[in-house]
Design a protein around this motif. Structure first.
Motif, PDB file in Angstrom:
ATOM      1  N   TYR A 411      45.349  35.930  58.085  1.00  0.00           N
ATOM      2  CA  TYR A 411      44.349  34.924  57.539  1.00  0.00           C
ATOM      3  C   TYR A 411      43.018  35.140  57.829  1.00  0.00           C
ATOM      4  O   TYR A 411      42.157  35.528  56.083  1.00  0.00           O
ATOM      5  CB  TYR A 411      44.656  34.156  57.161  1.00  0.00           C
ATOM      6  CG  TYR A 411      46.012  33.297  56.363  1.00  0.00           C
ATOM      7  CD1 TYR A 411      45.795  33.651  54.526  1.00  0.00           C
ATOM      8  CD2 TYR A 411      47.110  32.833  56.895  1.00  0.00           C
ATOM      9  CE1 TYR A 411      46.872  33.569  53.834  1.00  0.00           C
ATOM     10  CE2 TYR A 411      48.080  32.594  55.424  1.00  0.00           C
ATOM     11  CZ  TYR A 411      47.616  32.933  54.662  1.00  0.00           C
ATOM     12  OH  TYR A 411      48.965  32.284  53.972  1.00  0.00           O
ATOM     13  N   LEU A 412      42.860  36.125  58.995  1.00  0.00           N
ATOM     14  CA  LEU A 412      41.272  36.011  58.911  1.00  0.00           C
ATOM     15  C   LEU A 412      41.637  37.967  58.113  1.00  0.00           C
ATOM     16  O   LEU A 412      39.787  37.956  57.883  1.00  0.00           O
ATOM     17  CB  LEU A 412      41.801  36.235  60.592  1.00  0.00           C
ATOM     18  CG  LEU A 412      39.924  36.352  60.971  1.00  0.00           C
ATOM     19  CD1 LEU A 412      39.190  36.004  60.908  1.00  0.00           C
ATOM     20  CD2 LEU A 412      40.187  36.807  62.744  1.00  0.00           C
ATOM     21  N   SER A 413      42.750  38.143  58.571  1.00  0.00           N
ATOM     22  CA  SER A 413      41.542  39.956  58.135  1.00  0.00           C
ATOM     23  C   SER A 413      41.318  39.535  56.359  1.00  0.00           C
ATOM     24  O   SER A 413      40.999  40.277  55.488  1.00  0.00           O
ATOM     25  CB  SER A 413      43.333  40.480  58.147  1.00  0.00           C
ATOM     26  OG  SER A 413      44.776  40.618  57.611  1.00  0.00           O
ATOM     27  N   ILE A 414      42.367  38.459  56.223  1.00  0.00           N
ATOM     28  CA  ILE A 414      42.255  38.478  54.288  1.00  0.00           C
ATOM     29  C   ILE A 414      40.845  37.839  54.199  1.00  0.00           C
ATOM     30  O   ILE A 414      40.177  38.864  53.260  1.00  0.00           O
ATOM     31  CB  ILE A 414      42.912  37.148  53.730  1.00  0.00           C
ATOM     32  CG1 ILE A 414      44.647  38.130  54.007  1.00  0.00           C
ATOM     33  CG2 ILE A 414      42.803  36.862  52.316  1.00  0.00           C
ATOM     34  CD1 ILE A 414      45.572  36.939  53.600  1.00  0.00           C
ATOM     35  N   PHE A 415      39.857  36.979  54.918  1.00  0.00           N
ATOM     36  CA  PHE A 415      38.839  36.321  55.412  1.00  0.00           C
ATOM     37  C   PHE A 415      38.280  37.765  55.046  1.00  0.00           C
ATOM     38  O   PHE A 415      37.174  37.792  54.848  1.00  0.00           O
ATOM     39  CB  PHE A 415      39.033  35.995  55.906  1.00  0.00           C
ATOM     40  CG  PHE A 415      37.072  35.469  56.454  1.00  0.00           C
ATOM     41  CD1 PHE A 415      36.211  34.549  55.517  1.00  0.00           C
ATOM     42  CD2 PHE A 415      36.256  36.236  57.858  1.00  0.00           C
ATOM     43  CE1 PHE A 415      35.091  33.938  55.959  1.00  0.00           C
ATOM     44  CE2 PHE A 415      34.399  35.926  57.599  1.00  0.00           C
ATOM     45  CZ  PHE A 415      34.299  34.963  56.987  1.00  0.00           C
ATOM     46  N   THR A 416      37.990  38.831  56.124  1.00  0.00           N
ATOM     47  CA  THR A 416      37.181  39.847  56.545  1.00  0.00           C
ATOM     48  C   THR A 416      37.555  40.642  55.061  1.00  0.00           C
ATOM     49  O   THR A 416      36.573  41.083  54.616  1.00  0.00           O
ATOM     50  CB  THR A 416      37.660  40.434  57.286  1.00  0.00           C
ATOM     51  OG1 THR A 416      38.938  41.028  57.806  1.00  0.00           O
ATOM     52  CG2 THR A 416      36.870  40.182  58.889  1.00  0.00           C
ATOM     53  N   GLN A 417      38.386  41.100  54.383  1.00  0.00           N
ATOM     54  CA  GLN A 417      38.566  41.735  52.991  1.00  0.00           C
ATOM     55  C   GLN A 417      37.559  41.359  51.871  1.00  0.00           C
ATOM     56  O   GLN A 417      37.123  41.661  51.354  1.00  0.00           O
ATOM     57  CB  GLN A 417      39.974  41.715  52.831  1.00  0.00           C
ATOM     58  CG  GLN A 417      40.165  42.541  52.703  1.00  0.00           C
ATOM     59  CD  GLN A 417      41.737  42.575  52.841  1.00  0.00           C
ATOM     60  OE1 GLN A 417      42.591  41.745  52.263  1.00  0.00           O
ATOM     61  NE2 GLN A 417      43.173  43.422  54.247  1.00  0.00           N
ATOM     62  N   ASN A 418      37.633  39.697  52.105  1.00  0.00           N
ATOM     63  CA  ASN A 418      37.083  39.266  51.265  1.00  0.00           C
ATOM     64  C   ASN A 418      35.819  39.237  51.404  1.00  0.00           C
ATOM     65  O   ASN A 418      35.292  38.598  49.825  1.00  0.00           O
ATOM     66  CB  ASN A 418      37.757  37.205  51.178  1.00  0.00           C
ATOM     67  CG  ASN A 418      38.717  37.611  50.319  1.00  0.00           C
ATOM     68  OD1 ASN A 418      39.379  38.616  49.706  1.00  0.00           O
ATOM     69  ND2 ASN A 418      39.377  36.372  50.106  1.00  0.00           N
ATOM     70  N   ILE A 419      35.207  39.072  51.915  1.00  0.00           N
ATOM     71  CA  ILE A 419      33.492  39.067  52.637  1.00  0.00           C
ATOM     72  C   ILE A 419      33.059  39.862  52.045  1.00  0.00           C
ATOM     73  O   ILE A 419      31.899  40.440  51.559  1.00  0.00           O
ATOM     74  CB  ILE A 419      32.782  39.092  53.919  1.00  0.00           C
ATOM     75  CG1 ILE A 419      33.685  38.952  54.819  1.00  0.00           C
ATOM     76  CG2 ILE A 419      32.427  37.119  54.190  1.00  0.00           C
ATOM     77  CD1 ILE A 419      33.053  38.609  56.107  1.00  0.00           C
ATOM     78  N   LYS A 420      33.340  41.602  51.982  1.00  0.00           N
ATOM     79  CA  LYS A 420      32.949  42.525  51.380  1.00  0.00           C
ATOM     80  C   LYS A 420      33.033  42.682  50.300  1.00  0.00           C
ATOM     81  O   LYS A 420      31.940  42.817  49.818  1.00  0.00           O
ATOM     82  CB  LYS A 420      34.368  43.612  52.184  1.00  0.00           C
ATOM     83  CG  LYS A 420      33.990  44.200  54.113  1.00  0.00           C
ATOM     84  CD  LYS A 420      35.550  45.305  53.470  1.00  0.00           C
ATOM     85  CE  LYS A 420      35.242  44.882  54.711  1.00  0.00           C
ATOM     86  NZ  LYS A 420      36.915  45.474  55.109  1.00  0.00           N
ATOM     87  N   SER A 421      33.246  41.854  49.296  1.00  0.00           N
ATOM     88  CA  SER A 421      32.833  41.858  47.881  1.00  0.00           C
ATOM     89  C   SER A 421      32.647  41.013  47.575  1.00  0.00           C
ATOM     90  O   SER A 421      31.590  40.602  46.423  1.00  0.00           O
ATOM     91  CB  SER A 421      34.343  40.849  47.133  1.00  0.00           C
ATOM     92  OG  SER A 421      35.071  40.226  48.128  1.00  0.00           O
ATOM     93  N   VAL A 422      31.808  39.774  48.319  1.00  0.00           N
ATOM     94  CA  VAL A 422      31.097  38.572  48.098  1.00  0.00           C
ATOM     95  C   VAL A 422      29.599  39.548  49.044  1.00  0.00           C
ATOM     96  O   VAL A 422      29.555  39.870  49.847  1.00  0.00           O
ATOM     97  CB  VAL A 422      31.395  37.337  48.977  1.00  0.00           C
ATOM     98  CG1 VAL A 422      30.477  36.647  48.077  1.00  0.00           C
ATOM     99  CG2 VAL A 422      33.277  37.306  48.209  1.00  0.00           C
ATOM    100  N   SER A 423      28.620  38.992  47.980  1.00  0.00           N
ATOM    101  CA  SER A 423      27.871  39.870  48.057  1.00  0.00           C
ATOM    102  C   SER A 423      26.448  39.061  49.118  1.00  0.00           C
ATOM    103  O   SER A 423      26.417  39.269  50.416  1.00  0.00           O
ATOM    104  CB  SER A 423      26.410  39.509  47.501  1.00  0.00           C
ATOM    105  OG  SER A 423      26.938  38.582  46.228  1.00  0.00           O
ATOM    106  N   ASN A 424      26.655  37.353  49.208  1.00  0.00           N
ATOM    107  CA  ASN A 424      25.537  36.646  49.999  1.00  0.00           C
ATOM    108  C   ASN A 424      26.699  36.022  49.982  1.00  0.00           C
ATOM    109  O   ASN A 424      27.228  34.172  50.158  1.00  0.00           O
ATOM    110  CB  ASN A 424      24.522  35.881  49.724  1.00  0.00           C
ATOM    111  CG  ASN A 424      25.138  35.358  48.247  1.00  0.00           C
ATOM    112  OD1 ASN A 424      26.021  35.002  47.195  1.00  0.00           O
ATOM    113  ND2 ASN A 424      24.417  33.631  48.556  1.00  0.00           N
TER     114      ASN A 424
END
Lengths: 576, 582
Positions: A411-424
């Protein structure tokens, strides 16, 4: 007779041939008898049917309906029912009194008395409209438009009728026509609404802009424009317009609410609160207002006041999930997890598709030492929204704390993927992730044991307690800070909504909100359904709840939250 | 601003709540009619509304003279009609189609509005009737035809059409020799200075009529100088300018529009303000038009018809008048409301509130007696009140609207929380897990218990809706009365879609020491689906001590021992007994 002047006396002498003997308006006046005495042939003066119209009108506009009715009755007896205006006003009075059917009949009498009057036809159509006979109303309006061409009222009302018949293309045409004839703010507002219904935000903004150009000092229009700008995401312009609205009418509640929620978005709690004071005097029973005030206090870390206000909001609008969400959030940060659980589960009942609610519920469940259900709640949240980075991170923390490091790192890796798409991305999220990351890569046994020890001793190594504290601090900030800006566009849908700060994620697109506008009316019945089903569905996740008692031994271990909470304990309670 | 501060701007000069006046703003005027510097108040009183109409002149507070008026007065104005010395103004009273001119309190002249054109065919028809060329029935049919074509007919024809056939002949004989004429009625009246702007310059009369026209009359020759046609019937006129130079008439009409007419315009539809509601009053101050509407708003427009602002008022407006107090260069708007207030607005700022006794329907401000700033008010109840503006009164153009509203400084009323709340919070914090678990367990137990009870009820047919799919029935029962005799009404409904039910019996289970049923056994007829059947029986309560018990209603099917439905009624305590016991 005395007063009818010198030269009138002359008239009286040669009265019968000159025919100018008009002073004898009413047969009962003695003058008439003397005048008709000389010759029986002298005809009595006939009173004009319309002679008291002005008086009827005057009483009507002064809303002295009782006197008006008496006058109308007299006038109608005198004229044998032929006085069109008397019938007309009688019909208007009936309408004011809510007797639409009677008024329709009288207006129809008027059209019989004077078939050439467009005004009468318009009123017939209006009554039909009020009786919800839109099609019939359209027919009559069309008839009226043959007599009164270029009439704003006809075009506008035709537009409204078409709108109710859901013929938007025609409605739009009619409103545009109406605006061409006469630039009434009502037509602008209706046209704007129509564009909103179609989801054409930019056209709605344009229409509102035009209207504001023509009525620059109308707070209503300025507010509407401001709210539209909010919906299209132009916050600067939105704020300008709302500010203008407030300069023209500092008491304008709608503008106050919208501007206040924007201020809250920028963490200007005190400014927002001063504005809300005005609104609180004007509309003391507005649930959204109390919700916003509550969240201001929350922002100022005055938790008890926040809870008081939110509870009042909840009392005023028990079916509003946003208030329940906020209550859940505040209770979470007050570490009243049992209460938080109830508010959140109630909110989920009203809004079962909202990932953030499930995440908060999971946090509450974690703290209630029910990791199985917490996991299920996280899974539900992720299945509903796989974009929000905070959900996998919180989940990862939970899993890590329960020793499931493999799943945790997934899930941590999912998180790191997700932040890439979020700007701030919130800094707090990144900090947490950077703490969790190394921990997951350290040797299993050692760290795990270490952690266990530390928890009990609450020793110098701050890693662990921090991590634990995270799951609940995270949602508070994320939802309080990040998500409230996107939430505000909601305002237009219901007048009061501006308030609801902590509503959805940014994925809550304009289109979904618009669909709410449409079903504005139908929302209520929905709510009452909830009411019926409520007693039986206190817990939203029947699956989650099952088989809980057996987990006691595991839970014992993770009673680690206590140290982390000490800082919270002090401030909130002494607040008031 | 406190109430005392507000009222202190005005002195009470005269107070007569029972003056029995029936009048309006447009029927009030103040004029120096005797040219002695002592201004009089002239009121056209509508009397009872059908007779006793009078023109009353007040000198100071005494009624100086009274003149009878034949018909309802529509408006009163004073104006200078000549250049003679001493400068005594004339009074014009509009009434029906006439304007009566008074000078020196004596009737002077009567002006009649020009008659309207008569339909040619109608004219010919009556001409023929006069010479007995056609009989009355032909006349009637022809006139009826004209009317249904939408032609405007004379009063005589309209009356004629309403008559019974026996009355036609005498009516025609009576009227046919008089010349046919069609008249209109004056609806509003105002004055317009002719060529000089002096206070005592000669003025024209501006008259609005029921036939949608405005006439401007020459004051000396009493001829119509200008006629303007309007799209609707004028209600209020506001005039300014000079007739010979440039003038502007602002006319509000019955169709809810306000038209602006300039010198030379022949019809008024060019500049038009469409209101959302009927105007109750309209005033023009400088270049802005103030309109009070029926929807409790005060609206302001520029002379071009652009809306400047709107104020929502707390109550509906009854009348409006400009306050023009030249010694202080003060021009404000007085708005009378139906909550017994007069509000004074300067631009959009509320500067004063005057409390009145009764709803004011007539307002006039100006010179009265020897006092410059006098406010005359008449009320709906017939009262006459006069107030004098204090010379020390100051009207600050300050308003709640400027600057932050007062409410911004009021504290938000946050519900207080008790010590108990805090204690509970602490307790929850310490025991959250235990509380949650207990709650969840109890919730399950509750559900389990409910489910069990439900099953039990199903087993015993204790439920008011039948669970048997072959006999879908609904039962409801009502108790009426206060005892000791009650009426029990049992309602049965067959809820199946198509199948009727038959062979049903209703019976009761009760404590026979407490109650006695007059009808213990009811045989139900065949129940048609959807209809509601009601069965009644009387119950006597035998106990006198105010004891009550449950009574059960069974619906049974012939040949089955288990009831289909059961209803449990908890009987009320007999009130008579209860009172006696108490």
């Amino acid at each position: 007779m005395a007063h009818v002047t010198n030269n009138n006396d002359e008239n009286a002498t040669d009265g019968n041939k000159s025919g100018q003997n008009q002073e004898t308006e009413i047969p009962s006046i003695p003058q008439v008898i003397t005048a008709s005495k000389p010759k029986a042939k002298k005809a009595p003066e006939l009173p004009v049917n319309e002679r008291r119209n002005w008086l009827i009108h005057l009483h009507y506009v002064q809303k002295d309906f009782e006197t008006c009715k008496v006058l109308i009755k007299e006038q109608l007896t005198e004229s044998g029912g032929m006085c069109e205006y008397a019938v007309y006003v009688q019909a208007l009075i009936h309408r004011q009194e809510g007797k639409i059917q009677e008024s329709l009949e009288l207006f129809q009498t008027c059209t019989l008395l004077n078939p050439n009057s467009g005004e009468n036809l318009k009123q017939v159509a209006r009554s039909l409209f009020l009786l919800a006979r839109h099609k019939a109303a359209i027919d009559v309006y069309n008839e009226a438009s043959n007599i009164n061409t270029k009439d704003w009222e006809i075009s506008h009302n035709l537009g409204v009728c078409y709108m109710y018949l859901r013929d938007r293309a025609k409605a739009k045409e009619c409103f545009k026509q109406a605006i061409d004839i006469r630039r009434h703010d009502v037509s602008y507002v209706m046209l704007g609404k129509l564009f909103l219904l179609e989801g054409d935000l930019n056209s709605a903004v344009d229409i509102c802009k035009n209207a504001v150009e023509f009525y620059p000092e109308s707070p209503d229009l300025l507010t509407t424009l401001g709210l539209l700008y909010m919906q299209v995401g132009q916050y600067q312009k939105a704020f300008e317009n709302l500010g203008n609205a407030l300069t023209f009418n500092p008491q304008h509640t709608k503008a106050i609410m919208a501007a206040g929620s924007m201020m809250q978005g920028h963490c200007d709690w005190d400014v927002a609160l001063t504005k809300y004071r005005i609104a609180a005097v004007n509309t003391p029973e507005n649930p959204s207002l109390w919700n916003n005030i509550g969240m201001c206090f929350f922002g100022k870390k005055k938790y008890v006041a926040a809870i008081s206000c939110l509870k009042r909001a909840n009392y005023l609008a028990p079916f509003d999930w946003k208030i329940l969400y906020n209550l859940g959030l505040v209770h979470l940060s007050m570490q009243q997890f049992a209460s938080a659980f109830h508010f959140l589960s109630a909110a989920i009942n009203f809004k079962p598709k909202m990932a953030q609610l499930f995440m908060l519920l999971a946090v509450a469940l974690t703290n209630l030492e029910d990791p199985d259900n917490a996991k299920q709640a996280y899974e539900q949240a992720i299945s509903l929204d796989n974009k929000d980075p905070s959900i996998p991170l919180n989940f990862a923390v939970l899993l890590y704390n329960n020793g499931d490091r493999r799943a945790s790192s997934k899930y941590l890796s999912i998180f790191t993927q997700n932040i890439k798409s979020v700007s701030n991305v919130d800094q707090e999220l990144l900090d947490m992730a950077s703490k969790l990351g190394p921990l997951l890569h350290v040797g299993d046994n050692l760290v795990w044991k270490d952690n266990n020890k530390e928890r009990h001793s609450s020793a110098s190594m701050a890693n662990k307690p921090d991590l634990v504290a995270a799951p609940f601090t995270r949602p508070t900030t994320s939802s309080a800070v990040e998500t409230d800006i996107p939430s505000t566009p909601d305002i237009l849908t219901e007048t009061i909504l501006p308030s609801d700060l902590l509503m959805g994620t940014s994925s809550d697109t304009a289109s979904t909100k618009l669909s709410r506008t449409q079903t504005d009316m139908s929302e209520f019945p929905e709510v009452s359904d909830m009411h019926l089903s409520k007693p039986t569905t206190l817990d939203p996740l029947p699956k989650i709840e099952s088989g809980k008692p057996s987990q006691l031994p595991i839970l014992e271990q993770s009673s680690k939250n206590v140290p982390a909470s000490t800082d919270l304990k002090r401030s909130p309670i002494s607040d008031l | 601003m406190t109430a005392s501060e507000m009222t202190s701007k005005w002195l009470d000069a005269y107070h007569d709540p029972v003056a029995s006046l029936y009048t309006f703003t447009q029927c009030l005027t103040l004029a120096d009619i005797q040219a002695d510097g002592d201004w009089k108040l002239i009121i056209a009183d509508l009397g009872t509304g059908s007779y006793d109409m009078k023109l009353k002149v007040y000198k100071n507070t005494n009624l100086m003279s009274e003149h009878a008026i034949i018909d309802l007065p529509t408006g009163v104005v004073n104006f200078y009609m000549d250049t003679l010395e001493p400068r005594t103004p004339a009074i014009a009273v509009a009434s029906g189609p006439y304007i009566y001119i008074y000078k020196n309190l004596r009737p002077y002249f009567k002006f009649t509005l020009p008659p309207l054109s008569i339909n040619q065919i109608e004219q010919e028809l009556w001409e023929q009737a006069k010479h007995d060329n056609i009989n009355v029935f032909v006349l009637r049919d022809a006139l009826e035809g004209l009317r249904s074509d939408g032609q405007l007919l004379t009063v005589r024809s309209l009356k004629f059409l309403q008559l019974e056939s026996t009355d036609l002949e005498p009516f025609a004989n009576l009227h046919k020799h008089a010349p046919l004429k069609r008249q209109t009625v004056i609806t509003c009246l105002d004055t317009l200075k002719k060529s000089l702007a002096d206070e005592d310059a000669i003025s024209c009369l501006v008259v609005g009529t029921e036939n949608r026209a405005i006439y401007i009359l020459d004051p000396e020759a009493f001829t119509v100088l200008t006629t303007v046609d309007l799209p609707s019937i004028p209600v209020f006129i506001s005039v300014n300018g000079l007739y010979d130079v440039e003038y502007r008439l602002v006319v509000s009409c019955r169709n809810g529009c306000i038209y602006t007419l300039k010198r030379g315009s022949k019809e008024g539809s060019k500049y038009c303000i469409e209101l959302n509601s009927q105007p109750v009053g309209m005033e023009r101050i400088n270049k802005t038009i103030y309109v009070g509407c029926m929807d409790e708003t005060l609206q302001c427009y520029s002379s071009k018809g652009k809306k400047l602002w709107t104020i929502k008022l707390p109550n509906s407006i009854t009348t409006m008048k400009t306050l023009d107090y030249s010694p202080r260069q003060l021009k404000t708007l007085l708005v009378a409301l139906s909550n017994n207030e007069i509000r004074m607005y300067k631009d959009k700022y509320l500067v004063d509130i005057i409390k009145t006794e009764g709803i004011v329907t007539g307002l006039q401000f100006g010179r009265f007696g020897r006092e410059d700033g006098t406010l005359v008010m008449t009320t709906r109840g017939g009262g006459l009140f006069v107030k004098i503006l204090k010379r020390s009164a100051k009207f600050e153009e300050k308003d709640a609207l400027a600057g932050p509203p007062i409410s911004q400084n009021q504290k938000i009323n946050i519900p207080k929380k008790t010590k108990l709340f805090v204690d509970q919070t602490l307790r929850e914090r310490q025991n959250a897990v235990a509380m949650h678990r207990t709650f969840q367990r109890d919730l399950y137990l509750l559900r389990l218990n409910t489910a069990r009870q439900y099953v039990k009820a199903l087993d015993n047919s204790m439920n008011p809706i039948s669970s048997d799919p072959t006999e879908p029935l609904k039962l409801s029962a009502q108790i009426q009365g206060i005892g000791p005799t009650f009426k029990l009404t049992v309602n049965l409904q067959n809820t199946s879609l198509s199948q009727p039910t038959s062979n049903l019996i209703i019976t009761f289970n009760y404590d026979d020491k407490l109650y006695s049923f007059r009808n213990k056994f009811i045989e139900a007829p065949m129940l048609v689906p959807g209809l509601n059947y009601s069965f009644e029986t009387f119950i006597d309560c035998l106990n006198e001590k105010g004891v009550s018990d449950n009574v059960k209603v069974y619906v049974l099917k012939c040949g089955r021992s288990v009831p289909i439905i059961t209803g449990v009624i908890s009987m009320p305590v007999t009130v008579a007994v209860a009172v006696a016991v108490a």
